[in-house]
Design a protein around this motif. Structure first.
Motif, PDB file in Angstrom:
ATOM      1  N   TYR A 116       1.177  -1.192  -0.010  1.00  0.00           N
ATOM      2  CA  TYR A 116      -0.160   0.651   0.368  1.00  0.00           C
ATOM      3  C   TYR A 116       0.900   1.266   0.181  1.00  0.00           C
ATOM      4  CZ  TYR A 116      -3.700  -3.399   1.379  1.00  0.00           C
ATOM      5  OH  TYR A 116      -4.707  -4.120   1.608  1.00  0.00           O
ATOM      6  N   ASN A 117       0.332   2.259  -0.762  1.00  0.00           N
ATOM      7  CA  ASN A 117       1.006   3.794  -0.170  1.00  0.00           C
ATOM      8  C   ASN A 117       0.916   4.342   0.435  1.00  0.00           C
ATOM      9  OD1 ASN A 117      -1.263   4.712  -0.994  1.00  0.00           O
ATOM     10  ND2 ASN A 117      -1.992   5.181  -3.024  1.00  0.00           N
ATOM     11  N   LYS A 118       1.601   5.197   0.760  1.00  0.00           N
ATOM     12  CA  LYS A 118       2.017   6.477   2.108  1.00  0.00           C
ATOM     13  C   LYS A 118       0.493   6.041   2.855  1.00  0.00           C
ATOM     14  CE  LYS A 118       4.203   9.439   5.095  1.00  0.00           C
ATOM     15  NZ  LYS A 118       4.951  11.269   5.244  1.00  0.00           N
ATOM     16  N   VAL A 119      -0.582   7.245   1.988  1.00  0.00           N
ATOM     17  CA  VAL A 119      -1.886   7.194   2.095  1.00  0.00           C
ATOM     18  C   VAL A 119      -2.705   5.996   2.607  1.00  0.00           C
ATOM     19  CG1 VAL A 119      -3.828   8.667   1.943  1.00  0.00           C
ATOM     20  CG2 VAL A 119      -2.166   9.351   1.048  1.00  0.00           C
ATOM     21  N   ASP A 120      -2.398   4.703   1.603  1.00  0.00           N
ATOM     22  CA  ASP A 120      -3.294   3.519   1.922  1.00  0.00           C
ATOM     23  C   ASP A 120      -2.607   2.846   3.485  1.00  0.00           C
ATOM     24  OD1 ASP A 120      -5.528   4.342   0.105  1.00  0.00           O
ATOM     25  OD2 ASP A 120      -3.600   2.945  -1.395  1.00  0.00           O
ATOM     26  N   ARG A 121      -1.842   3.640   2.873  1.00  0.00           N
ATOM     27  CA  ARG A 121      -0.873   2.291   5.039  1.00  0.00           C
ATOM     28  C   ARG A 121      -1.592   3.313   6.079  1.00  0.00           C
ATOM     29  NH1 ARG A 121       3.534   2.934   1.825  1.00  0.00           N
ATOM     30  NH2 ARG A 121       4.857   4.163   3.142  1.00  0.00           N
ATOM     31  N   VAL A 122      -1.257   4.208   5.938  1.00  0.00           N
ATOM     32  CA  VAL A 122      -2.084   4.877   7.058  1.00  0.00           C
ATOM     33  C   VAL A 122      -3.844   4.730   7.289  1.00  0.00           C
ATOM     34  CG1 VAL A 122      -3.111   6.954   8.114  1.00  0.00           C
ATOM     35  CG2 VAL A 122      -0.629   7.315   6.990  1.00  0.00           C
ATOM     36  N   ILE A 123      -4.524   4.605   6.379  1.00  0.00           N
ATOM     37  CA  ILE A 123      -6.380   4.222   6.891  1.00  0.00           C
ATOM     38  C   ILE A 123      -5.797   2.479   6.524  1.00  0.00           C
ATOM     39  CG2 ILE A 123      -8.127   3.650   4.877  1.00  0.00           C
ATOM     40  CD1 ILE A 123      -7.108   6.368   3.299  1.00  0.00           C
ATOM     41  N   TYR A 124      -5.152   1.498   6.368  1.00  0.00           N
ATOM     42  CA  TYR A 124      -5.597   0.574   6.460  1.00  0.00           C
ATOM     43  C   TYR A 124      -5.322   0.472   8.041  1.00  0.00           C
ATOM     44  CZ  TYR A 124      -3.979  -4.623   6.776  1.00  0.00           C
ATOM     45  OH  TYR A 124      -4.091  -5.474   7.187  1.00  0.00           O
ATOM     46  N   ARG A 125      -3.781   1.141   8.725  1.00  0.00           N
ATOM     47  CA  ARG A 125      -3.610   0.588   9.965  1.00  0.00           C
ATOM     48  C   ARG A 125      -4.819   0.903  11.109  1.00  0.00           C
ATOM     49  NH1 ARG A 125       0.786   3.579   9.840  1.00  0.00           N
ATOM     50  NH2 ARG A 125       0.120   5.728  10.818  1.00  0.00           N
ATOM     51  N   TYR A 126      -5.785   2.245  10.647  1.00  0.00           N
ATOM     52  CA  TYR A 126      -6.805   2.494  11.285  1.00  0.00           C
ATOM     53  C   TYR A 126      -7.899   2.170  11.559  1.00  0.00           C
ATOM     54  CZ  TYR A 126      -3.586   6.131  12.907  1.00  0.00           C
ATOM     55  OH  TYR A 126      -2.583   6.799  13.307  1.00  0.00           O
ATOM     56  N   GLU A 127      -7.982   1.544  10.285  1.00  0.00           N
ATOM     57  CA  GLU A 127      -9.042   0.843   9.471  1.00  0.00           C
ATOM     58  C   GLU A 127      -8.822  -0.790  10.217  1.00  0.00           C
ATOM     59  OE1 GLU A 127     -10.995   2.418   5.682  1.00  0.00           O
ATOM     60  OE2 GLU A 127     -11.802   3.925   7.107  1.00  0.00           O
ATOM     61  N   LYS A 128      -7.520  -1.636   9.454  1.00  0.00           N
ATOM     62  CA  LYS A 128      -8.176  -2.253   9.216  1.00  0.00           C
ATOM     63  C   LYS A 128      -7.229  -3.605  10.711  1.00  0.00           C
ATOM     64  CE  LYS A 128     -10.124  -2.328   4.694  1.00  0.00           C
ATOM     65  NZ  LYS A 128     -11.240  -3.007   4.930  1.00  0.00           N
ATOM     66  N   THR A 129      -6.642  -2.332  11.620  1.00  0.00           N
ATOM     67  CA  THR A 129      -6.053  -3.699  12.407  1.00  0.00           C
ATOM     68  C   THR A 129      -7.063  -3.134  13.924  1.00  0.00           C
ATOM     69  OG1 THR A 129      -4.752  -1.313  12.932  1.00  0.00           O
ATOM     70  CG2 THR A 129      -3.627  -2.537  11.952  1.00  0.00           C
ATOM     71  N   LYS A 130      -6.580  -4.623  14.712  1.00  0.00           N
ATOM     72  CA  LYS A 130      -7.600  -4.972  15.785  1.00  0.00           C
ATOM     73  C   LYS A 130      -7.287  -3.334  16.834  1.00  0.00           C
ATOM     74  CE  LYS A 130      -7.133 -10.395  14.597  1.00  0.00           C
ATOM     75  NZ  LYS A 130      -7.071 -11.127  15.798  1.00  0.00           N
ATOM     76  N   PHE A 131      -8.589  -3.432  17.191  1.00  0.00           N
ATOM     77  CA  PHE A 131      -8.514  -2.010  18.611  1.00  0.00           C
ATOM     78  C   PHE A 131      -9.404  -2.884  19.310  1.00  0.00           C
ATOM     79  CE2 PHE A 131     -11.979  -1.390  15.557  1.00  0.00           C
ATOM     80  CZ  PHE A 131     -12.592  -0.880  16.526  1.00  0.00           C
ATOM     81  N   ASN A 132      -8.335  -2.206  20.690  1.00  0.00           N
ATOM     82  CA  ASN A 132      -9.060  -2.884  22.103  1.00  0.00           C
ATOM     83  C   ASN A 132     -10.342  -1.429  22.784  1.00  0.00           C
ATOM     84  OD1 ASN A 132      -7.746  -1.893  23.313  1.00  0.00           O
ATOM     85  ND2 ASN A 132      -7.620  -3.224  25.469  1.00  0.00           N
ATOM     86  N   ASN A 133      -9.875  -0.416  22.335  1.00  0.00           N
ATOM     87  CA  ASN A 133     -10.602   0.963  23.216  1.00  0.00           C
ATOM     88  C   ASN A 133     -11.804   0.954  22.078  1.00  0.00           C
ATOM     89  OD1 ASN A 133     -10.118   2.273  25.461  1.00  0.00           O
ATOM     90  ND2 ASN A 133      -8.543   3.338  24.179  1.00  0.00           N
ATOM     91  N   LEU A 134     -12.519   2.011  22.917  1.00  0.00           N
ATOM     92  CA  LEU A 134     -14.133   2.316  22.050  1.00  0.00           C
ATOM     93  C   LEU A 134     -14.217   4.188  22.739  1.00  0.00           C
ATOM     94  CD1 LEU A 134     -16.165  -0.613  22.022  1.00  0.00           C
ATOM     95  CD2 LEU A 134     -14.743   0.581  20.057  1.00  0.00           C
ATOM     96  N   PHE A 135     -14.454   4.898  21.796  1.00  0.00           N
ATOM     97  CA  PHE A 135     -14.085   6.335  21.838  1.00  0.00           C
ATOM     98  C   PHE A 135     -16.733   6.102  21.750  1.00  0.00           C
ATOM     99  CE2 PHE A 135     -15.937  10.045  20.123  1.00  0.00           C
ATOM    100  CZ  PHE A 135     -15.358  11.233  21.706  1.00  0.00           C
ATOM    101  N   VAL A 136     -17.084   6.891  22.789  1.00  0.00           N
ATOM    102  CA  VAL A 136     -18.738   6.154  22.890  1.00  0.00           C
ATOM    103  C   VAL A 136     -18.677   8.107  22.721  1.00  0.00           C
ATOM    104  CG1 VAL A 136     -20.761   5.432  23.577  1.00  0.00           C
ATOM    105  CG2 VAL A 136     -18.493   4.448  23.877  1.00  0.00           C
ATOM    106  N   LYS A 137     -19.547   8.945  22.141  1.00  0.00           N
ATOM    107  CA  LYS A 137     -20.391   9.953  22.238  1.00  0.00           C
ATOM    108  C   LYS A 137     -21.784   9.938  21.524  1.00  0.00           C
ATOM    109  CE  LYS A 137     -19.534  13.369  18.521  1.00  0.00           C
ATOM    110  NZ  LYS A 137     -18.791  12.683  17.331  1.00  0.00           N
ATOM    111  N   ASN A 138     -22.160  11.611  22.486  1.00  0.00           N
ATOM    112  CA  ASN A 138     -23.943  11.660  22.264  1.00  0.00           C
ATOM    113  C   ASN A 138     -24.504  10.535  23.081  1.00  0.00           C
ATOM    114  OD1 ASN A 138     -23.837  13.352  20.117  1.00  0.00           O
ATOM    115  ND2 ASN A 138     -24.114  11.370  18.800  1.00  0.00           N
ATOM    116  N   LEU A 139     -24.304  10.648  24.074  1.00  0.00           N
ATOM    117  CA  LEU A 139     -24.745   9.734  25.665  1.00  0.00           C
ATOM    118  C   LEU A 139     -25.414  10.588  26.259  1.00  0.00           C
ATOM    119  CD1 LEU A 139     -21.102   7.750  27.313  1.00  0.00           C
ATOM    120  CD2 LEU A 139     -23.144   6.857  25.661  1.00  0.00           C
ATOM    121  N   PRO A 140     -25.934   9.748  26.490  1.00  0.00           N
ATOM    122  CA  PRO A 140     -27.423  11.278  27.835  1.00  0.00           C
ATOM    123  C   PRO A 140     -26.457  11.481  29.177  1.00  0.00           C
ATOM    124  CG  PRO A 140     -28.087   9.205  26.832  1.00  0.00           C
ATOM    125  CD  PRO A 140     -26.762   8.802  27.128  1.00  0.00           C
TER     126      PRO A 140
END
Length: 519
Positions: free
Chosen positions: A144-168
């Protein structure tokens, strides 16, 4: 090539513009395509002075290169060579290029293999990924080129921490947040920030799961779910810098895709009356086909600049407008319509026309020095005079001085500052206790300058150092160094590599002088 009984008609080695040193690349012309293919098959990955060479078909348009057929192999061991790797992967199809990165900055020793077809690359990935070969665990993935690598790193790799918005914000505690997301897996921690001295929360929170699969399931299940009249926003948690990097990559990708899809359909239109707005401009061209967008360009005072861009949904409609509407009368003016070009592409196109003599430059480049100041430095401290070469008479008023060395250009944007040095630290008198770092580059000051001012500022820096080493050639060497890329000049100053560049420039000047004397 002679050892392999391969004899090209012509061989050219490329050299650096400033130092004339070899760049390590070149091209060879053969008598027939068959001879060229024979050279590629026999000589590719051969060792020359211990370095494997790469031989590719000459392809300036890069029509042979399919980005989707490029793979990267990481963590190769030292015993694996370019030749052995190419022989291994050639089982899956025709290989255009194989390169192992041997640079000292790269510890993982990755390899890049360009196949001719995407299906061949996918077959190699499927067959060899996570397999052992020559004592090495192969890890093969698409490149992947540089731009696609950044997108791949944040969209395809695994994670365990979530951000939640619009809570009461009212009557919603941290226990409520934990119980809301605990159905999807074990939670390590959860945070619900609250406002100071108030019982209300800030409307967002964080949930960290033990397992990555639990976080992914929670994201897919809870995103867009309605809670007390609000739709929840649930996504992977990113730090501020990571979020900015991801957004910039997505923006660049969006622009590339839009340019690829609509670039040929985008037209430049002029002249437009000052009373024509976006809506009227769009309606005038909708009669020729569906319009994706239409924009009249305006200045800072919101006054029309007399031109605009109209982008059609279909390429055929854009071509029809180019043929039938260009040159016709609209709003009482004869229309000029052409395909829109990105600024960089347009500049390269115009420079090509100017160099070929088809058009004349509206504003010709300003020379580095005025004709009667051809040998004067850009700026010299008060009371200092430049040394004159021996056997050279003083300059007579009205007589233009010849250039110091023929054939070596000066930078067009570098000229003497009108009101003294741009760097305020150079303008102050230097006392015994005050020291100035001549290599210091003030980036804040540079950001406020235009292109010409930046080169003038850098020219003063370079000249002040060069003049101490080679006073007779200081002006010429300064101009030669400023021929380099803007970022390279800054890097040379900050890394204190200027003395090496001065030596290289002197070698070039002496070489030209020797040629002039022999001729």
């Amino acid at each position: 090539m002679a050892k392999r009984n391969i004899f090209p008609l012509y061989v050219k080695l490329w050299r650096q513009k400033l130092t004339r040193k070899l760049t390590g690349s070149g091209y060879a012309i053969f008598a027939s395509p068959q001879k060229a293919k024979e050279a590629i098959s026999k000589m590719n990955a051969e060792l020359i002075n211990g370095i494997p060479i790469r031989i590719l078909p000459w392809d300036p348009e890069k029509s042979l290169i399919n980005p989707a057929a490029n793979v990267v192999i990481s963590d190769l061991k030292e015993n694996i060579t370019t030749k052995s790797l190419q022989d291994k992967l050639s089982e899956f199809g025709e290989i255009i290029s194989t390169h192992i990165d041997e640079s000292s900055s790269t510890k993982k020793r990755p390899a890049f293999v360009q196949f001719k077809k995407q299906s061949e690359a996918l077959a190699a990935i499927e067959a060899l990924n996570d397999t052992e070969w020559e004592g090495c665990q192969l890890k093969i993935t698409p490149f992947y080129n540089k731009v696609d690598r950044v997108i791949y790193r944040y969209e395809k790799t695994k994670f365990n921490n979530l951000f939640v918005k619009n809570l009461p914000q009212e009557d919603f505690k941290q226990n409520d947040l934990q119980s809301l997301f605990s159905a999807y897996g074990e939670i390590l921690s959860s945070v619900l920030p609250t406002k100071e001295e108030e019982e209300q929360n800030k409307g967002f929170g964080f949930v960290c799961y033990k397992e990555c699969d639990s976080a992914l399931t929670a994201k897919e299940s809870m995103s867009e779910k309605e809670l007390q009249g609000k739709k929840l926003y649930v996504n992977r948690h990113l730090k501020k810098g990571e979020l900015e990097e991801y957004r910039n990559a997505k923006l660049v990708k969006f622009r590339e895709e839009r340019q690829e899809k609509y670039g040929p359909n985008n037209l430049y239109v002029k002249p437009l009356p000052s009373n024509v707005g976006d809506s009227e401009f769009k309606k005038a061209f909708e009669v020729h086909g569906p319009v994706y967008s239409a924009k009249v360009m305006k200045d800072k005072r919101n006054i029309s600049r007399g031109f605009g861009f109209v982008c059609f949904e279909n390429k055929e409609d854009a071509e029809k407008v180019l043929k039938e509407v260009n040159g016709t009368t609209m709003w009482g003016n004869e229309m000029y319509i052409n395909r829109a070009q990105p600024q960089r592409e347009r500049r390269q196109y115009l420079n090509g026309l100017i160099q070929s003599g088809k058009i004349k430059a509206r504003n010709p480049p300003i020379p580095m020095f005025p004709p009667h100041m051809a040998m004067m430095p850009p700026h010299m401290p008060h009371g200092m005079q430049m040394a004159r070469p021996r056997n050279m008479p003083p300059h007579m008023p009205g007589m233009p001085m010849p250039p110091l060395m023929p054939g070596i250009p000066m930078h067009p944007f570098y000229r003497p500052p009108k009101n003294g040095p741009k760097d305020p630290r150079l303008a102050k008198p230097i006392g015994k206790s005050q020291k100035v770092n001549a290599y210091y580059v003030d980036h804040k000051l540079l950001n406020k300058m235009n292109k010409e001012e930046k080169y003038s500022y850098l020219g003063e820096k370079v000249f002040s150092i060069v003049n101490q080493k080679e006073p007779e050639m200081a002006a010429k060497i300064t101009g030669m160094i400023l021929e380099l890329n803007y970022d390279e000049v800054i890097e040379i100053l900050e890394k204190r590599q200027l003395e090496n560049k001065i030596k290289e420039a002197m070698e070039v000047l002496e070489h030209h002088k020797a040629l002039a004397n022999s001729g």
